[in-house]
Write an enzyme that holds these catalytic residues in place. Structure first.
Site, PDB file in Angstrom:
ATOM      1  N   ASP A 135       0.821  -1.223   0.000  1.00  0.00           N
ATOM      2  CA  ASP A 135       0.000   0.000   0.000  1.00  0.00           C
ATOM      3  C   ASP A 135       0.852   1.269   0.000  1.00  0.00           C
ATOM      4  OD1 ASP A 135       1.033   0.032   2.566  1.00  0.00           O
ATOM      5  OD2 ASP A 135      -0.892  -0.110   3.588  1.00  0.00           O
ATOM      6  N   GLU A 142       1.489   4.190   7.348  1.00  0.00           N
ATOM      7  CA  GLU A 142       0.443   3.742   6.435  1.00  0.00           C
ATOM      8  C   GLU A 142      -0.137   4.938   5.668  1.00  0.00           C
ATOM      9  OE1 GLU A 142       0.271   0.744   5.837  1.00  0.00           O
ATOM     10  OE2 GLU A 142      -0.278  -0.566   7.496  1.00  0.00           O
TER      11      GLU A 142
END
Ligand code: F6R
Length: 259
Positions: A135, A142
């Site tokens: 990702d 993140e």
């Protein structure tokens, strides 16, 4: 960003190991930022071989990017154990020179400030080794992480939990929280080296190298880093639009730039 495409996984790992070895030969007392996960395992194996042939780690200081919250140092899946197994027990790095975020710290915010202070008092990171999540995360920053963030606690995305389940057996055993260096902490390293291999990384790699700089793909901020190398194998390079240009640049690199 210098983008180096290697024909195979083995060649990409060798290139990354050689970049690290050159750093240590230039400066024996280098401060290395280190990563865990599947990607660097082969690099650590090559560094182990280089150590047998004389590469010295005795003055090196290390700071790992991240650690799971709640896992003790001796938990088999802790990143400390990972590093012990794949590198630290195999080279002559001094135990007192090894630094990790403490996943069991009672006061996590205070501990994160101490980790930042320890990096500063070691003189800052000379070379930060990175992997990339599917990702686009670096460390465990993140998507949506502030591009100016410092060491702190983060919650993993369900995708990263799933990606990392292979280390724990099942996804429900993967801790959901980690302490990670921030994106800003990583950007402070004097040089960054990101290794990405395999087809599962191709989308993150093209976003990072050729997409817009965005917190939705934290690795893209490395486009702003003054000294960042991206080493990929062919499988991770499949979506790069300018792959031929990167190959051409690398093949025509002057010798003095290869040091
Ligand atoms: C690990 C780390 C992560 C990994 C990334 C890729 O210390 O910081 O960013 O580099 O999750 O993991 P692998 O290499 O297992 O695909």
């Amino acid at each position: 960003m210098e983008i180096i495409i290697k024909a195979s996984l083995a060649e990409a790992q060798r290139e990354a190991a050689e970049i690290i070895a050159r750093q240590l030969r230039r400066k024996a007392a280098s401060v290395l930022g280190l990563a865990t996960g599947s990607t660097p395992i082969g690099v650590y194996a090559i560094l182990t071989e280089m150590h047998k042939e004389g590469l010295d780690f005795s003055k090196v200081k290390t700071f790992n990017l991240d650690e799971y919250v709640g896992l003790s140092d001796d938990h088999p899946q802790s990143y400390r154990q990972f590093m012990q197994q794949h590198l630290f027990s195999r080279v002559n790095v001094a135990p007192g020179h090894i630094h990790f975020p403490d996943g069991r710290a009672e006061d996590i915010p205070a501990h994160c400030l101490e980790y930042e202070a320890a990096i500063r008092s070691a003189g800052g990171i000379d070379l930060q080794l990175l992997g990339i999540g599917s990702d686009g995360h670096i460390g465990f920053n993140e998507p949506s992480s502030s591009l100016a963030s410092r060491t702190r606690i983060k919650t993993l995305t369900p995708r990263t939990v799933k990606d990392n389940a292979r280390f724990f057996g099942t996804a429900d055993k993967v801790p959901h929280h980690v302490i990670t260096m921030g994106v800003g902490t990583i950007m402070d390293a004097r040089a960054c080296l990101l290794l990405a291999t395999g087809e599962s990384k191709a989308e993150a790699v093209v976003g990072m190298a050729e997409g817009p700089i965005t917190a939705n793909l934290p690795a893209s901020v490395l486009q702003m880093h003054p000294d960042c190398k991206l080493v990929v194998d062919e499988a991770a390079a499949t979506r790069l639009r300018r792959a031929d240009y990167y190959r051409w640049v690398y093949e025509n690199k002057p010798d003095w730039q290869r040091r």
